[in-house]
Design a protein around this motif. Structure first.
Motif, PDB file in Angstrom:
ATOM      1  N   LEU A 108     -37.681   6.855   4.583  1.00  0.00           N
ATOM      2  CA  LEU A 108     -36.035   6.717   4.260  1.00  0.00           C
ATOM      3  C   LEU A 108     -35.904   5.824   3.081  1.00  0.00           C
ATOM      4  O   LEU A 108     -35.080   6.273   2.295  1.00  0.00           O
ATOM      5  CB  LEU A 108     -35.232   6.444   5.561  1.00  0.00           C
ATOM      6  N   ILE A 109     -36.444   4.621   3.057  1.00  0.00           N
ATOM      7  CA  ILE A 109     -36.253   3.606   2.098  1.00  0.00           C
ATOM      8  C   ILE A 109     -36.887   4.476   0.646  1.00  0.00           C
ATOM      9  O   ILE A 109     -36.113   4.477  -0.301  1.00  0.00           O
ATOM     10  CB  ILE A 109     -36.924   2.377   2.153  1.00  0.00           C
ATOM     11  N   PRO A 126     -30.870   1.953   1.546  1.00  0.00           N
ATOM     12  CA  PRO A 126     -30.888   0.616   1.745  1.00  0.00           C
ATOM     13  C   PRO A 126     -31.573   0.176   3.094  1.00  0.00           C
ATOM     14  O   PRO A 126     -31.512   0.882   4.107  1.00  0.00           O
ATOM     15  CB  PRO A 126     -29.435  -0.127   1.813  1.00  0.00           C
ATOM     16  N   LEU A 127     -31.923  -1.021   3.125  1.00  0.00           N
ATOM     17  CA  LEU A 127     -32.856  -1.447   4.222  1.00  0.00           C
ATOM     18  C   LEU A 127     -32.199  -1.248   5.501  1.00  0.00           C
ATOM     19  O   LEU A 127     -32.785  -0.619   6.501  1.00  0.00           O
ATOM     20  CB  LEU A 127     -33.336  -2.773   3.922  1.00  0.00           C
ATOM     21  N   GLY A 128     -30.830  -1.923   5.664  1.00  0.00           N
ATOM     22  CA  GLY A 128     -30.305  -1.837   6.882  1.00  0.00           C
ATOM     23  C   GLY A 128     -29.868  -0.466   7.493  1.00  0.00           C
ATOM     24  O   GLY A 128     -30.084  -0.245   8.398  1.00  0.00           O
ATOM     25  N   LEU A 170     -38.853  -4.917   4.528  1.00  0.00           N
ATOM     26  CA  LEU A 170     -39.121  -4.238   5.694  1.00  0.00           C
ATOM     27  C   LEU A 170     -40.550  -4.502   6.211  1.00  0.00           C
ATOM     28  O   LEU A 170     -40.413  -5.035   7.561  1.00  0.00           O
ATOM     29  CB  LEU A 170     -39.356  -2.513   5.418  1.00  0.00           C
ATOM     30  N   GLY A 171     -41.344  -4.991   5.594  1.00  0.00           N
ATOM     31  CA  GLY A 171     -42.694  -5.598   6.037  1.00  0.00           C
ATOM     32  C   GLY A 171     -42.607  -7.056   6.717  1.00  0.00           C
ATOM     33  O   GLY A 171     -43.030  -7.289   7.514  1.00  0.00           O
ATOM     34  N   VAL A 172     -41.679  -7.827   6.165  1.00  0.00           N
ATOM     35  CA  VAL A 172     -41.416  -8.968   6.533  1.00  0.00           C
ATOM     36  C   VAL A 172     -40.838  -8.884   7.986  1.00  0.00           C
ATOM     37  O   VAL A 172     -41.065  -9.542   8.837  1.00  0.00           O
ATOM     38  CB  VAL A 172     -40.600  -9.712   5.580  1.00  0.00           C
ATOM     39  N   PRO A 190     -40.085   2.243  -7.195  1.00  0.00           N
ATOM     40  CA  PRO A 190     -38.842   1.366  -7.325  1.00  0.00           C
ATOM     41  C   PRO A 190     -38.292   0.666  -6.014  1.00  0.00           C
ATOM     42  O   PRO A 190     -37.562  -0.133  -6.069  1.00  0.00           O
ATOM     43  CB  PRO A 190     -37.797   2.406  -8.038  1.00  0.00           C
ATOM     44  N   ALA A 191     -38.783   1.486  -4.852  1.00  0.00           N
ATOM     45  CA  ALA A 191     -38.317   0.948  -3.499  1.00  0.00           C
ATOM     46  C   ALA A 191     -39.338  -0.286  -3.171  1.00  0.00           C
ATOM     47  O   ALA A 191     -39.190  -0.701  -1.810  1.00  0.00           O
ATOM     48  CB  ALA A 191     -38.163   1.794  -2.511  1.00  0.00           C
ATOM     49  N   LEU A 192     -40.172  -0.649  -4.059  1.00  0.00           N
ATOM     50  CA  LEU A 192     -41.249  -1.669  -3.448  1.00  0.00           C
ATOM     51  C   LEU A 192     -40.575  -2.756  -2.646  1.00  0.00           C
ATOM     52  O   LEU A 192     -41.124  -3.423  -1.753  1.00  0.00           O
ATOM     53  CB  LEU A 192     -42.119  -2.165  -4.498  1.00  0.00           C
TER      54      LEU A 192
END
Length: 265
Positions: free
Chosen positions: A162-163, A169-171, A96-98, A88-90
């Protein structure tokens, strides 16, 4: 979040070796499958190289999940490469990859100030003659790129697990990762230096011994290639102990969001 002594850096390397030794063929097959996919993506002009960077956090979780399964005594299969795509975190992993790709691009662009863009052209796959490389400050540019990228690397180190496992969340994941690496800076310094020393000394020692016995460059490369692959796979296995030492092992509820062996819940 634990604060660890410097000696843990060496412990992480040893734990990576221990994980690899439990399923060497299986985890090596997982890595080779990953490399095959990366080579296939790299064949797509421009877009393929960008996608290869963006997908790094997604594929990184395949190796983290593989280490979990090794600890649990479960067999590792190549379809673990899909585990991040089924999470679900895809979307957050792709975001994050960007950021990962942007940080790498910015670091290389800044390094162009030092060598006039030689390193940038080399990373872009341009054909450079030997004189252009020798006459440039490409080594200094590489050092500058690493130093510029270092804060980003600290933020990215734990961000993917962690994600995916802690559903951050990303931040927040980026912040906690940066803080965790900074808090355990001495352990990570030992860890990095240990890997640098091992990756230089061991191949050099093996190649020297083989060269003294058999003066044939093809045979030397034939022996060195598997060794370099094994070292890389062990390094991937050692990422998991760095996470568990700081944040603890993922709980069953956290792993439920990332079903093993690429199976949906």
């Amino acid at each position: 979040m634990e604060k660890l002594p410097a000696k843990n850096g060496w412990t992480w390397l040893k734990e990576g070796v221990a994980l690899f030794r439990k399923q060497p063929a299986e985890v090596s097959t997982l890595f080779l499958s990953y490399m095959f996919l990366m080579l296939a993506l790299g064949m797509i002009p421009v877009l393929g190289q960008i996608l290869s960077l963006i997908l790094v956090p997604v594929f990184a979780m395949a190796f983290m999940q593989a280490c979990v399964q090794i600890e649990q005594g479960k067999r590792v299969y190549p379809n673990l490469l899909l585990v991040g795509f089924r999470s679900p975190a895809l979307r957050r992993l792709l975001a994050l990859g960007v950021l990962y790709a942007l940080a790498a691009f910015v670091a290389i662009i800044i390094s162009s100030v030092v060598d006039g863009g030689t390193f940038f052209k080399a990373m872009a796959g341009a054909n450079l003659d030997a004189e252009a490389i020798v006459g440039s400050n490409i080594r200094l540019a590489m050092i500058v790129a690493v130093l510029v990228y270092l804060p980003a690397a600290m933020a990215f180190w734990f961000a993917a697990p962690l994600i995916m496992w802690q559903q951050m969340p990303l931040g927040k994941a980026l912040f906690y990762s940066f803080y965790a690496v900074r808090r355990n800076g001495r352990a990570f310094l030992v860890y990095g230096l240990s890997w640098l020393l091992l990756s230089i000394v061991l191949p050099a020692l093996v190649s020297t011994i083989v060269a003294l016995m058999i003066d044939n460059i093809n045979i030397i490369m034939f022996i060195l290639l598997p060794l370099l692959i094994i070292l890389t796979v062990v390094m991937y296995c050692s990422f998991y102990p760095t996470y568990t030492a700081v944040f603890g092992r993922p709980s069953p509820s956290e792993l439920d969001a990332s079903p093993p062996q690429g199976q949906a819940k």
